[in-house]
Design a protein around this motif. Sequence first.
Motif, PDB file in Angstrom:
ATOM      1  N   SER A 552       0.818  -1.212   0.000  1.00  0.00           N
ATOM      2  CA  SER A 552       0.000   0.000   0.000  1.00  0.00           C
ATOM      3  C   SER A 552       0.847   1.255   0.000  1.00  0.00           C
ATOM      4  N   SER A 554      -0.141   5.631   1.265  1.00  0.00           N
ATOM      5  CA  SER A 554      -1.137   6.665   1.528  1.00  0.00           C
ATOM      6  C   SER A 554      -0.620   7.991   1.001  1.00  0.00           C
ATOM      7  N   THR A 562      -5.497  10.208   0.814  1.00  0.00           N
ATOM      8  CA  THR A 562      -5.713   9.080  -0.097  1.00  0.00           C
ATOM      9  C   THR A 562      -5.201   7.801   0.533  1.00  0.00           C
ATOM     10  N   GLN A 563      -5.894   6.697   0.257  1.00  0.00           N
ATOM     11  CA  GLN A 563      -5.414   5.361   0.615  1.00  0.00           C
ATOM     12  C   GLN A 563      -5.531   4.471  -0.624  1.00  0.00           C
ATOM     13  N   ALA A 565      -4.595   0.507  -1.307  1.00  0.00           N
ATOM     14  CA  ALA A 565      -4.105  -0.728  -0.688  1.00  0.00           C
ATOM     15  C   ALA A 565      -4.410  -1.919  -1.580  1.00  0.00           C
ATOM     16  N   ASP A 588      -9.768   3.994   7.161  1.00  0.00           N
ATOM     17  CA  ASP A 588      -8.818   2.894   7.280  1.00  0.00           C
ATOM     18  C   ASP A 588      -9.160   1.825   6.248  1.00  0.00           C
ATOM     19  N   PRO A 589      -8.304   1.603   5.246  1.00  0.00           N
ATOM     20  CA  PRO A 589      -8.618   0.607   4.224  1.00  0.00           C
ATOM     21  C   PRO A 589      -8.717  -0.805   4.782  1.00  0.00           C
TER      22      PRO A 589
END
Length: 791
Positions: A552, A554, A562-563, A565, A588-589
Amino acid sequence: MLSVFLLMSIFQHYAFSQGTLIQAKGYDKATYNLPASGKFMKTWLVAGPIPVSNDTLAPSDAMQEKAFKSDVIAGANTLAGRPPAPVSINGRDFNWQLITSGADIVDLDSFYKNKDFVYAYALAEIKANAPTNMVLGLGSDDGIKVWLNGKLIHDNWIPRGVDKDNDLVQLKLVKGSNQLLLKIQDMKGGWGFVARLLDKAALTSQLTTEAANGNVDKIKLLIDGGADINAGNASGITPVVAAKIRGRKDIADMLLKQGAKDETVPKAEILIDNFYTSLKGKEAPGIAVLVAREGDVLYRKGFGYADVKNKVPVTPDTKFRIGSVTKQFTAAAILKLQEKNLLSVNDKLSKFIPDFPRGDEVTIHQLLTHTSGIHSYTGKDDFVEKVTNTVLPDTLINSFKNDPYDFNPGEKMLYNNSGYFLLGYIIGKVSGKPYEAYLKETFFDPLGMKNTGVHYAAIKLEHEAKGYSKNKELYEPAKNWDMSWAGGAGAIYSTVDDLLKWNIALHNGKVLNEQSWKAATTPAVLKNGEPPAMKYGYGLIFNNFRGVDIISHSGGLHGFLTQLAYYPKEKMTVVMFVNTSEPEVNFDPNKIAETFLWDKMDKQTSYIVSSTKPKNLQLYTGRFEISNVGVLTVTTADDKLFAQISGQPKFEIFPLADDEFFWKVVEARLKFFKDEKGMISHTVLFQNGMELKGQKLPEEHIVEINPAILDNYIGKYKFKNLVLTITKENDKLFVEPAGQSKQQMLPTSDTDFVIKEINAKISFVKDKSGKVNMFKLNMNNTNSEVPRIKE
């Protein structure tokens, strides 16, 4: 900002936007009846602001903590119609005043004109028709103490912002009048608190939250306070379901034994929707979320507003600035150039920028892995002031290239935007095309990423999100970066669909050849062969959540997060965008992935304070060097154990098992290991799937010196771009970096000092005339010379 005493009479005839101040008489309106539970307590008698110290400089952490522990009152003699006696401290009287807040949070900064390093007492009455147990939900900025009817029942010395129901406190109320007294101490920045007596709905919501978090002590407190173990929260999720999703089998079993009904976990779409229902109909920034297994889209929705003022909603087609997720595009571009034999990751920086200081020591590989030691320009004091204006690449590079290195190349890892800006510059120089043109030609066009590009000041995009910052309860436009300042470190904009295309291509061999992919996905090691705390490849971070591997990155800048993963075994992608730096919803992904994979993930350990407390807490105290993280300092006070990592606040840790402790403020635990003599040799910090070893450091031999010697060292010194102020107080020497708390310098000789909290050693140096003109600094085994600023 210094705490200065103000006469309370100044405020008696003024009204403020957040509430009112009037002369206090008895409790007056600061009285609450139990039927009003659930509502926030907005009216209080308040006495303050009381300075932590009368010094002109910011007080040390130790001084602030001492002020928190010291109290002259545990209650107030309050009679109907009569004001309580003032709080008298050091010959000063602080009158009680009635404050009514217009919001749930009582904003003491608004009432007391933005004070720092101060505290106040807040007084209220709770009336009960019969003896009863209630749960008080509290949030504070920062430390808070609670007395009920003169007895201290809660204290939490903690730097934090105000979050509702952060602390849960059991109130054992007597029939009739109960006096509730709070002490709220501000360390720096915001100052305020929020409180309410939890009703059935709030108890249920908190029980569901703690069942997911695995906090057994809080679960028991909530059940004792009347929480319904079978009721659902606002989203309909019951505590049993929350425990199942988070892998807390022991919590689910405990609730079932107490009579909870066994519930089926809802579908992932319903669970994800529940994360964001609070944004429906609310004038707030939004979020876009996409989940896919390869090309099969499992979830794709937007919530909230892309443009709050004009009520333009966020949709999956909304374009967001992706910040540091840009780095994996930059890294891939470097590897593509290497595949064409136009450069090598082993090339020196001096090959591309010949006059860059120490450029012949820095490799492209080190720029890619944040191990170059080059100082990050985004950490400079004036960065935020300049970031809204366009800057040329050469101008920006010249602004940081002469900064001292943070460490020798290859010896450590420190996340660094300068390295990736340099990589973007090198891509343009080697390819013969502007950075944005090379990315478009090499990645965006071939992959069909039609809604992705490099952002710039004059760009006109359809469906672009505006960035927002939160000011108390309101959102306002965030600082609007000119993305020329981000370059290869963070200048790209995109959509959830385009980042899915990128992830599918990147992780399936469509972007890089096998050799390049292996290089990109190999975590860096340092020159000494040790791995850094962060497992970082080329623009990619490697982690694990509940036994599931994650690749991942961020991204973040003012107004945008942005996330991106990827869960390789499941071939699952999670993309998340928000257009505020302070999201009030889940970002939180892993929690998104968990809604699909919860029954395939590892179970989690729940937390409960051990009934058998270690007899000798002193055994665990000391300093532990955690490689590439800092010093973990473990101390004891008031029969409690505390842990503090360099540059972070000190928090209490609680016994979990033999030689093992846990934090309540974050999901993390600390296990101590003994040598053959039964002494602690090292510790291991477990957090976010990482295991970080900390070797115990030897104790420094502190000596007594003539206090008059310390006068030679008082003054200001320049360390990189930071001004350090050295002061003498009560025959002790302190150093205070600008904008940070001061630290005590302990003497090991007349000229040598140590700062234990950050493993720093300081040796003062005199010039030919015998005057101190600099000091030599060894911090985490890196040497620097720090000159004195002439005054």
